[in-house]
Design a protein around this motif. Structure first.
Motif, PDB file in Angstrom:
ATOM      1  N   THR A  94       0.821  -1.207   0.000  1.00  0.00           N
ATOM      2  CA  THR A  94       0.000   0.000   0.000  1.00  0.00           C
ATOM      3  C   THR A  94       0.855   1.256   0.000  1.00  0.00           C
ATOM      4  N   TRP A  95       1.986   1.251   0.701  1.00  0.00           N
ATOM      5  CA  TRP A  95       2.801   2.459   0.846  1.00  0.00           C
ATOM      6  C   TRP A  95       3.722   2.684  -0.363  1.00  0.00           C
ATOM      7  N   PHE A  96       4.430   1.657  -0.796  1.00  0.00           N
ATOM      8  CA  PHE A  96       5.483   1.840  -1.792  1.00  0.00           C
ATOM      9  C   PHE A  96       4.988   1.682  -3.225  1.00  0.00           C
ATOM     10  N   TRP A  97       3.926   0.953  -3.457  1.00  0.00           N
ATOM     11  CA  TRP A  97       3.422   0.767  -4.819  1.00  0.00           C
ATOM     12  C   TRP A  97       2.475   1.927  -5.142  1.00  0.00           C
ATOM     13  N   PRO A  98       2.789   2.752  -6.113  1.00  0.00           N
ATOM     14  CA  PRO A  98       1.926   3.914  -6.397  1.00  0.00           C
ATOM     15  C   PRO A  98       0.564   3.479  -6.947  1.00  0.00           C
ATOM     16  N   ASN A  99      -0.435   4.260  -6.616  1.00  0.00           N
ATOM     17  CA  ASN A  99      -1.787   3.972  -7.082  1.00  0.00           C
ATOM     18  C   ASN A  99      -1.930   4.313  -8.555  1.00  0.00           C
ATOM     19  N   LEU A 100      -2.788   3.578  -9.224  1.00  0.00           N
ATOM     20  CA  LEU A 100      -3.112   3.874 -10.615  1.00  0.00           C
ATOM     21  C   LEU A 100      -3.968   5.142 -10.649  1.00  0.00           C
ATOM     22  N   PRO A 101      -3.610   6.130 -11.468  1.00  0.00           N
ATOM     23  CA  PRO A 101      -4.404   7.367 -11.501  1.00  0.00           C
ATOM     24  C   PRO A 101      -5.852   7.085 -11.895  1.00  0.00           C
ATOM     25  N   VAL A 102      -6.766   7.671 -11.125  1.00  0.00           N
ATOM     26  CA  VAL A 102      -8.198   7.512 -11.373  1.00  0.00           C
ATOM     27  C   VAL A 102      -8.775   8.904 -11.568  1.00  0.00           C
ATOM     28  N   GLY A 103      -9.106   9.239 -12.818  1.00  0.00           N
ATOM     29  CA  GLY A 103      -9.645  10.563 -13.093  1.00  0.00           C
ATOM     30  C   GLY A 103      -8.610  11.626 -12.769  1.00  0.00           C
ATOM     31  N   PHE A 104      -9.031  12.603 -11.980  1.00  0.00           N
ATOM     32  CA  PHE A 104      -8.116  13.684 -11.600  1.00  0.00           C
ATOM     33  C   PHE A 104      -7.923  13.722 -10.080  1.00  0.00           C
TER      34      PHE A 104
END
Length: 372
Positions: A75-85
């Motif tokens: 959760t901390w080190f893996w960046p989230n996939l951009p969702v919208g803005f």
């Protein structure tokens, strides 16, 4: 010491010891006192009481600690996939919470005495703690990290934290209204079903008139009667209470009738020989003997009551968890839906647990007689 011979009443000679004057005048010496032989065994010493071994978490606890640690790292080190803005809120807070659970597990592994009596309970929950961490990790990866499950229909776990932080007042009010409606409907349905079941089991005339009605109307789903009920009742609140009570009353009545009818007649005969009246036979013989069946009917009625409550709140009642689900769906706020579903599951599970506690308290005098 000299012996003299005398005759007993049976005519058999018996040697009788005779004491001399010297022995009678002398004081008893230490040699004449009884003493234990030198080889007599001594009393065994009490074995030292062994201390109970500290309960360790074992391999399941180690797996759970590793799983929660990995969950926090993902959760901390893996960046989230951009969702919208915008990004998913409370991502870092969710990682810190996962590491907090992992820290507790690591401490329990290193120092079992730190938890005391709770170590055994934590050990039994070790496999479940690991499974929950793995499930949350898979959920996090396929939603926030990879986007395999498309938003907004599937939200990551940290979105639930945002729902509970920002919308806790509306959720709490909806849960309270659902609990009130559920409690009132179950109370009315259980009372009516219990009285009807006792009448059917005790009176043949009542059974003649009530049994056919239950056989026809009982299997009909209560939600199918919702349109007709809205016509006969003045408000959606009273309609929901009626339908919840109806769904609860049917299994309670059937099981109570079965319990009263299955009471052995010898119980009644013994009570009658002691001068028991008809009211005494019903209240002190028939009803106590049928209580296990009554609780089985209550457990069966809870499932119908839960489903009827949600449907009634979705279609008519303007408050409650069912209404909250419809409201969240209308705004396409699917994290709110998931949050309400979790609260609903916890609430209904708590009601069933309370019924178990009530059953154990009421039927405590039947332990050892009735198989639980």
């Amino acid at each position: 010491m000299a012996h003299s011979t005398t005759l007993t009443p049976t005519g058999l000679p018996v040697a009788v010891p005779s004491t001399s004057s010297s022995s009678s005048s002398s004081s008893p010496s230490a040699s004449s006192r009884p003493s234990l032989p030198a080889s007599a065994p001594t009393a065994p010493k009490a074995a030292p009481v062994a201390k109970a071994p500290q309960a360790r978490l074992g391999w399941a606890g180690l797996f759970a600690a590793l799983a929660w640690t990995v969950l926090g790292a993902i959760t901390w080190f893996w960046p989230n996939l951009p969702v919208g803005f915008s990004d998913w809120a409370y991502t870092q807070e969710f990682a810190v919470a996962a590491w907090g659970v992992a820290a507790v597990l690591w401490l329990a592994l290193a120092w079992p005495r730190w938890l005391g009596s709770q170590a055994a309970r934590l050990r039994s929950a070790g496999p479940w703690l690991g499974a929950i961490a793995v499930g949350l990790a898979v959920w996090e990866v396929y939603t926030a990290k990879l986007g395999t499950l498309p938003p907004p229909f599937f939200a990551p776990p940290q979105s639930l934290a945002e729902v509970y932080v920002t919308d806790w007042a509306r959720l709490l009010d909806s849960a309270w209204n659902s609990l009130k409606l559920l409690a009132l409907g179950i109370a009315v349905g259980a009372s009516v079903g219990f009285v009807v079941g006792v009448l059917m089991g005790w009176s043949r005339r009542a059974n003649y008139w009530i049994h056919p009605v239950l056989r026809v109307l009982g299997p009909v789903p209560t939600t199918a009667l919702l349109p007709i009920s809205f016509y006969f009742f003045p408000s959606s609140w009273s309609t929901a209470i009626f339908l919840i009570a109806l769904g609860t009353a049917f299994p309670v009545a059937i099981l109570t009738w079965s319990g009263v009818a299955s009471v052995h007649k010898n119980y009644y005969d013994v009570a009658r020989t002691m001068g028991a009246s008809q009211l005494f036979l019903v209240l002190r013989v028939a009803i106590p003997a049928s209580l296990p069946q009554v609780f089985v009917g209550l457990f069966m009625g809870l499932g119908a009551a839960f489903s009827t409550l949600v449907v009634a709140e979705m279609l008519g009642v303007k408050s409650g968890l069912g209404w909250y689900l419809t409201w969240a769906q209308g705004w396409a706020s699917y994290p709110n839906m998931y949050g309400a579903l979790i609260i609903m599951a916890l609430l209904f599970s708590g009601v069933i647990s309370l019924l178990f506690v009530l059953r154990d308290r009421v039927l405590s005098w039947q332990k050892g007689i009735v198989k639980w």
